[in-house]
Design a protein around this motif. Structure first.
Motif: not given
Ligand code: F6P
Length: 327
Positions: A75, A131, A173-174, A226, A258, A261
């Motif tokens: 990111r 998501d 997650m969400g 979340e 996670h 993911r």
């Molecule tokens: O964008 C997907 C997601 O899994 C969200 O549900 C969650 O809040 C976020 O990523 C957390 O991502 P990271 O820990 O990589 O910042």
């Protein structure tokens, strides 16, 4: 506009199972029509740093089944700045890249729109996020796998909840949406679901959980997204523990986090990702720019990138109603 002879492909934002399958489809389709393909490592951050790698059909061998992303993801804060985007554009120009395919979520598509407005480099997005919160596609790459991972874990939690007659608050997650929570609620047989799309009345929720635990159910599972307005499973647990009515109710919190993911993509995600990757190259070669490819009612559709992140995809209220009937 330059004739497109060389494209760049990258994965960005939170990784999602199936991103590799999508990358493979983009590369193999491109190679099959004579395009050169460059992989951009670590999403927009790699674009800013010129972290590029030439790709061919072989470089995507043996990845269709792998979770994560071989190109890595990030990111990028720097891409949010004018200077960062200028550096990225300069690196693309130096490398002779005439078009981009981005695999990612809403942040990725939002960045893509801004970049396109500034530099007019054709960009086609593929929806990759667990998501499932992108307007313009019925399902995003990674959602099905994440859902199955979560449900597999919820099944395990139910065994121990039942063994101890416990109440479990399971957080999934969400960040902004409740797609995972809602589908887990139904598929995992939860007694209650809390999602950002519907305001949680804590008094009503307490009453409902108490009634469940003291009557027909000796163990219960409540799924909390979340991003729920209550603040998440830990906060709800604290509220319940502070209430004397819950004194004799044994409760635990489990945050799946996670784990959702990672892992090998499901068959459904591999097929979805492969269709979307090929469709993205087709869309770019047909002259589309600044769009996302999606699948709606089993048909490939293109949606302007701006609509993808500025319009909200709605959850199914019919599914929300099912939880009440089935619990
Ligand atoms: O964008 C997907 C997601 O899994 C969200 O549900 C969650 O809040 C976020 O990523 C957390 O991502 P990271 O820990 O990589 O910042």
């Amino acid at each position: 506009m330059d004739v497109i002879q060389k494209i760049g492909v990258f994965t960005s934002g939170g990784d999602a199972p199936g991103m590799n399958a999508c990358l493979r489809a983009v590369v193999r389709k491109s190679v099959s029509i004579g395009l050169d393909v460059v992989g951009i490592r670590r999403g927009y951050q790699g674009m800013i740093e010129g972290d590029f790698v030439d790709m061919d059909a072989k470089s995507v061998s043996n990845i269709v089944q792998k979770g994560g992303t071989i190109l890595k993801s990030a990111r990028s804060k720097a891409f949010r700045t004018v200077e960062g985007r200028a550096k990225a554009a300069a690196h693309l120009k130096d490398a002779g890249i005439h078009g981009l395919i981005a695999i990612g979520g809403d942040g990725t598509l939002a960045g893509a729109s801004v970049f396109y407005d500034e530099y007019q480099i054709p960009l086609v997005g593929c929806p990759g996020t667990i998501d499932n919160d992108l307007f313009g596609t019925d399902e995003t790459i990674g959602f099905d796998t994440a859902l199955n991972t979560a449900i597999e874990n919820i099944d395990k939690i139910r065994d121990t909840a039942d063994a101890h007659d416990r109440l479990f608050l399971v957080e999934v997650m969400g960040r902004d949406t409740g797609f995972i929570a809602l589908h887990c609620g139904i598929g995992g047989g939860a007694e209650m679901v809390m999602i950002p799309e519907s305001l949680t009345d804590l008094d009503e929720a307490k009453h409902h959980i108490y009634t469940l635990m003291s009557s027909q159910h000796r163990s219960s599972i409540v799924i909390v997204a979340e991003g729920d307005d209550t603040g998440g499973a830990t906060q709800i647990a604290n509220v319940l523990k502070a209430d004397s009515a819950f004194e004799n109710i044994d409760l635990r919190v489990c945050i799946l986090g996670h784990t959702q993911r990672g892992g090998a993509p499901s068959a459904r995600d591999r097929v979805l990702a492969s269709r979307l990757g090929v469709a993205a190259v087709d869309a770019m070669m047909a002259g589309h720019a600044n769009v996302m490819v999606g699948i709606v009612n089993n048909e490939i559709v293109l949606t302007p990138s701006r609509n993808v992140w500025s319009r909200k995809k709605s959850i199914s209220y019919e599914l929300l109603g099912l939880i009440q009937i089935l619990s």
